[in-house]
Design a protein around this motif. Structure first.
Motif, PDB file in Angstrom:
ATOM      1  N   PRO A   5      40.993  53.316  59.652  1.00  0.00           N
ATOM      2  CA  PRO A   5      40.454  52.772  60.894  1.00  0.00           C
ATOM      3  C   PRO A   5      40.343  53.848  61.964  1.00  0.00           C
ATOM      4  N   SER A   6      39.412  53.655  62.868  1.00  0.00           N
ATOM      5  CA  SER A   6      39.196  54.590  63.966  1.00  0.00           C
ATOM      6  C   SER A   6      40.228  54.363  65.055  1.00  0.00           C
ATOM      7  N   PRO A   7      40.651  55.427  65.774  1.00  0.00           N
ATOM      8  CA  PRO A   7      41.582  55.225  66.894  1.00  0.00           C
ATOM      9  C   PRO A   7      40.989  54.387  68.017  1.00  0.00           C
ATOM     10  N   ALA A   8      39.651  54.243  68.029  1.00  0.00           N
ATOM     11  CA  ALA A   8      39.003  53.430  69.066  1.00  0.00           C
ATOM     12  C   ALA A   8      39.022  51.944  68.731  1.00  0.00           C
ATOM     13  N   ASP A   9      39.480  51.574  67.540  1.00  0.00           N
ATOM     14  CA  ASP A   9      39.495  50.170  67.146  1.00  0.00           C
ATOM     15  C   ASP A   9      40.463  49.378  68.018  1.00  0.00           C
ATOM     16  N   ASP A  10      40.012  48.205  68.425  1.00  0.00           N
ATOM     17  CA  ASP A  10      40.830  47.306  69.230  1.00  0.00           C
ATOM     18  C   ASP A  10      40.576  45.892  68.748  1.00  0.00           C
ATOM     19  N   PRO A  11      41.529  45.282  68.030  1.00  0.00           N
ATOM     20  CA  PRO A  11      41.315  43.939  67.476  1.00  0.00           C
ATOM     21  C   PRO A  11      41.100  42.847  68.519  1.00  0.00           C
ATOM     22  N   ARG A  12      41.127  43.198  69.813  1.00  0.00           N
ATOM     23  CA  ARG A  12      40.846  42.214  70.860  1.00  0.00           C
ATOM     24  C   ARG A  12      39.454  42.399  71.463  1.00  0.00           C
ATOM     25  N   HIS A  95      45.212  33.460  63.419  1.00  0.00           N
ATOM     26  CA  HIS A  95      44.193  34.239  62.718  1.00  0.00           C
ATOM     27  C   HIS A  95      43.668  35.376  63.596  1.00  0.00           C
ATOM     28  N   GLN A  96      43.436  36.505  62.967  1.00  0.00           N
ATOM     29  CA  GLN A  96      42.651  37.566  63.586  1.00  0.00           C
ATOM     30  C   GLN A  96      41.196  37.301  63.208  1.00  0.00           C
ATOM     31  N   VAL A  97      40.342  37.158  64.199  1.00  0.00           N
ATOM     32  CA  VAL A  97      38.943  36.833  63.963  1.00  0.00           C
ATOM     33  C   VAL A  97      38.081  38.057  64.219  1.00  0.00           C
ATOM     34  N   VAL A  98      37.156  38.320  63.313  1.00  0.00           N
ATOM     35  CA  VAL A  98      36.154  39.378  63.490  1.00  0.00           C
ATOM     36  C   VAL A  98      34.777  38.729  63.370  1.00  0.00           C
ATOM     37  N   ALA A 109      28.691  38.960  70.334  1.00  0.00           N
ATOM     38  CA  ALA A 109      29.449  39.052  71.578  1.00  0.00           C
ATOM     39  C   ALA A 109      29.527  37.697  72.271  1.00  0.00           C
ATOM     40  N   ARG A 110      28.508  36.871  72.134  1.00  0.00           N
ATOM     41  CA  ARG A 110      28.524  35.525  72.713  1.00  0.00           C
ATOM     42  C   ARG A 110      29.681  34.718  72.134  1.00  0.00           C
ATOM     43  N   VAL A 111      29.879  34.800  70.827  1.00  0.00           N
ATOM     44  CA  VAL A 111      30.945  34.036  70.195  1.00  0.00           C
ATOM     45  C   VAL A 111      32.306  34.640  70.531  1.00  0.00           C
ATOM     46  N   TRP A 112      32.374  35.961  70.670  1.00  0.00           N
ATOM     47  CA  TRP A 112      33.598  36.604  71.172  1.00  0.00           C
ATOM     48  C   TRP A 112      33.971  36.010  72.529  1.00  0.00           C
ATOM     49  N   TRP A 113      32.965  35.868  73.417  1.00  0.00           N
ATOM     50  CA  TRP A 113      33.223  35.286  74.730  1.00  0.00           C
ATOM     51  C   TRP A 113      33.684  33.835  74.612  1.00  0.00           C
ATOM     52  N   LEU A 114      33.080  33.068  73.720  1.00  0.00           N
ATOM     53  CA  LEU A 114      33.494  31.679  73.538  1.00  0.00           C
ATOM     54  C   LEU A 114      34.963  31.592  73.137  1.00  0.00           C
ATOM     55  N   PHE A 115      35.392  32.466  72.223  1.00  0.00           N
ATOM     56  CA  PHE A 115      36.800  32.478  71.832  1.00  0.00           C
ATOM     57  C   PHE A 115      37.681  32.831  73.023  1.00  0.00           C
ATOM     58  N   ARG A 116      37.274  33.819  73.803  1.00  0.00           N
ATOM     59  CA  ARG A 116      38.027  34.180  75.005  1.00  0.00           C
ATOM     60  C   ARG A 116      38.091  33.005  75.978  1.00  0.00           C
ATOM     61  N   LEU A 117      36.971  32.311  76.135  1.00  0.00           N
ATOM     62  CA  LEU A 117      36.922  31.156  77.019  1.00  0.00           C
ATOM     63  C   LEU A 117      37.922  30.095  76.567  1.00  0.00           C
ATOM     64  N   MET A 118      38.123  29.985  75.274  1.00  0.00           N
ATOM     65  CA  MET A 118      39.040  28.995  74.728  1.00  0.00           C
ATOM     66  C   MET A 118      40.478  29.520  74.623  1.00  0.00           C
ATOM     67  N   GLY A 119      40.727  30.686  75.210  1.00  0.00           N
ATOM     68  CA  GLY A 119      42.084  31.213  75.272  1.00  0.00           C
ATOM     69  C   GLY A 119      42.513  32.007  74.063  1.00  0.00           C
ATOM     70  N   LYS A 120      41.569  32.371  73.194  1.00  0.00           N
ATOM     71  CA  LYS A 120      41.891  33.134  71.994  1.00  0.00           C
ATOM     72  C   LYS A 120      41.599  34.616  72.233  1.00  0.00           C
ATOM     73  N   THR A 121      42.595  35.453  72.035  1.00  0.00           N
ATOM     74  CA  THR A 121      42.422  36.890  72.313  1.00  0.00           C
ATOM     75  C   THR A 121      42.436  37.764  71.067  1.00  0.00           C
ATOM     76  N   ASP A 122      42.914  37.242  69.947  1.00  0.00           N
ATOM     77  CA  ASP A 122      42.906  38.035  68.711  1.00  0.00           C
ATOM     78  C   ASP A 122      41.542  37.914  68.041  1.00  0.00           C
ATOM     79  N   VAL A 123      40.542  38.422  68.730  1.00  0.00           N
ATOM     80  CA  VAL A 123      39.161  38.291  68.267  1.00  0.00           C
ATOM     81  C   VAL A 123      38.386  39.532  68.659  1.00  0.00           C
ATOM     82  N   ALA A 124      37.598  40.045  67.733  1.00  0.00           N
ATOM     83  CA  ALA A 124      36.848  41.280  67.953  1.00  0.00           C
ATOM     84  C   ALA A 124      35.451  41.160  67.382  1.00  0.00           C
ATOM     85  N   VAL A 125      34.550  41.959  67.929  1.00  0.00           N
ATOM     86  CA  VAL A 125      33.189  42.098  67.410  1.00  0.00           C
ATOM     87  C   VAL A 125      33.158  43.277  66.446  1.00  0.00           C
ATOM     88  N   LEU A 126      32.407  43.140  65.369  1.00  0.00           N
ATOM     89  CA  LEU A 126      32.234  44.244  64.423  1.00  0.00           C
ATOM     90  C   LEU A 126      31.212  45.217  64.980  1.00  0.00           C
TER      91      LEU A 126
END
Length: 292
Positions: A5-12, A95-98, A109-126
């Protein structure tokens, strides 16, 4: 092929194809194909998913998992609907969501935002999405995933969403900077809106950062230092709260993701975006370049 994995990876926020390849077999990883295309685009997101997707991926239908009580396109769904649909996909607490899409970084990114809106932070865009995954010759499949139900709890984060009244108030008083992700021609009003019945132009005082400006030519996101230069170069005052906007709330989330990547966390997304603002004759509209 390296699986480090890259050092720039952030699962959030954002993970590389290398990161996903490294974690693909993790039992608590859930992958979502959130591909969505503008009306009139000759692509069928679900058909493409059924033909080939990253192993184990579920299809997230942005138009279906939305608030059907609204006449506006794919508005954020009620909490209960989001929970029910995600549980039916076997996605839940722990779950970690990608999330990826078929364009690179677009609707994911829209779905990433939806998860954030619902209080889920373990979510990342590929980063680079399915095009990069395929270009690297990584594994794909056409099989439906095995679904195991997982309980989901949701705590809606209302500060991440703005409605038309809140945006109008903030723009009028200069309390926040509105950042518009549409193309320059749509922002200035030189190009007509793709949705019929909408006026052309932008919210008064808004700044234009077309979502493609935060991406590299290969479809991956620019590094944080470059992202900051893009925003500042467009006249965005990063000391202020930010409200991201676009045509219908999809590419606005690309800018939200970019703001999160540079550590600017005082942002929200205008869900109705221009599909709503451009519809109301009593709301002010500016044309031409962003004012100084």
């Amino acid at each position: 092929m390296s699986l480090s994995p890259s050092p720039a990876d952030d699962p959030r926020t954002l993970v590389s194809t290398e990161w996903l390849g490294h974690h693909l077999k993790d039992p608590d990883l859930r992958i979502l194909d959130a591909s969505w295309y503008m009306p009139g685009t000759p692509r069928d997101a679900r058909a493409e998913y059924e033909a080939a997707h990253i192993p184990g991926a579920r299809f997230f239908d942005i138009d279906e998992i939305s608030d059907h009580r609204s006449d506006l396109p794919h508005m954020a769904p009620p909490v209960e609907k989001f929970m029910a649909r995600l549980r039916a996909m076997g996605v839940g607490d722990g779950h970690q969501v990608v999330i990826y899409d078929g364009s690179g970084i677009f609707s994911a990114a829209r779905v990433w935002w939806l998860f954030r809106l619902m209080g889920k932070t373990d979510v990342a865009v590929l980063d680079g999405g399915f095009p990069k995954w395929q270009a690297e010759g990584r594994e794909v499949e056409d099989l439906p995933p095995v679904i195991r139900d997982r309980h989901m709890t949701v705590t809606r984060q209302n500060h991440l969403l703005r409605d038309v009244t809140q945006v109008s108030h903030a723009a009028k008083l200069g309390q926040a900077v509105v950042i518009d992700a549409r193309s320059p021609a749509r922002f200035t009003g030189e190009a007509s809106e793709p949705r019929p019945g909408l006026r052309s132009g932008h919210i008064p005082g808004a700044r234009n950062v077309p979502f493609g400006a935060v991406l590299k030519p290969d479809g991956t996101m620019r590094d944080p230092a470059a992202l900051r230069r893009v925003f500042e170069g467009a006249g965005v005052d990063l000391s202020k709260p930010a409200i991201t906007s676009c045509g219908s709330g999809v590419t606005a989330a690309v800018l939200s993701l970019a703001l999160e990547r540079i550590g600017h966390r005082d942002w929200s997304l205008y869900d109705g975006s221009w599909a709503e603002w451009g519809m109301y004759e009593d709301l002010p509209v500016e044309t031409g370049p962003a004012r100084p």
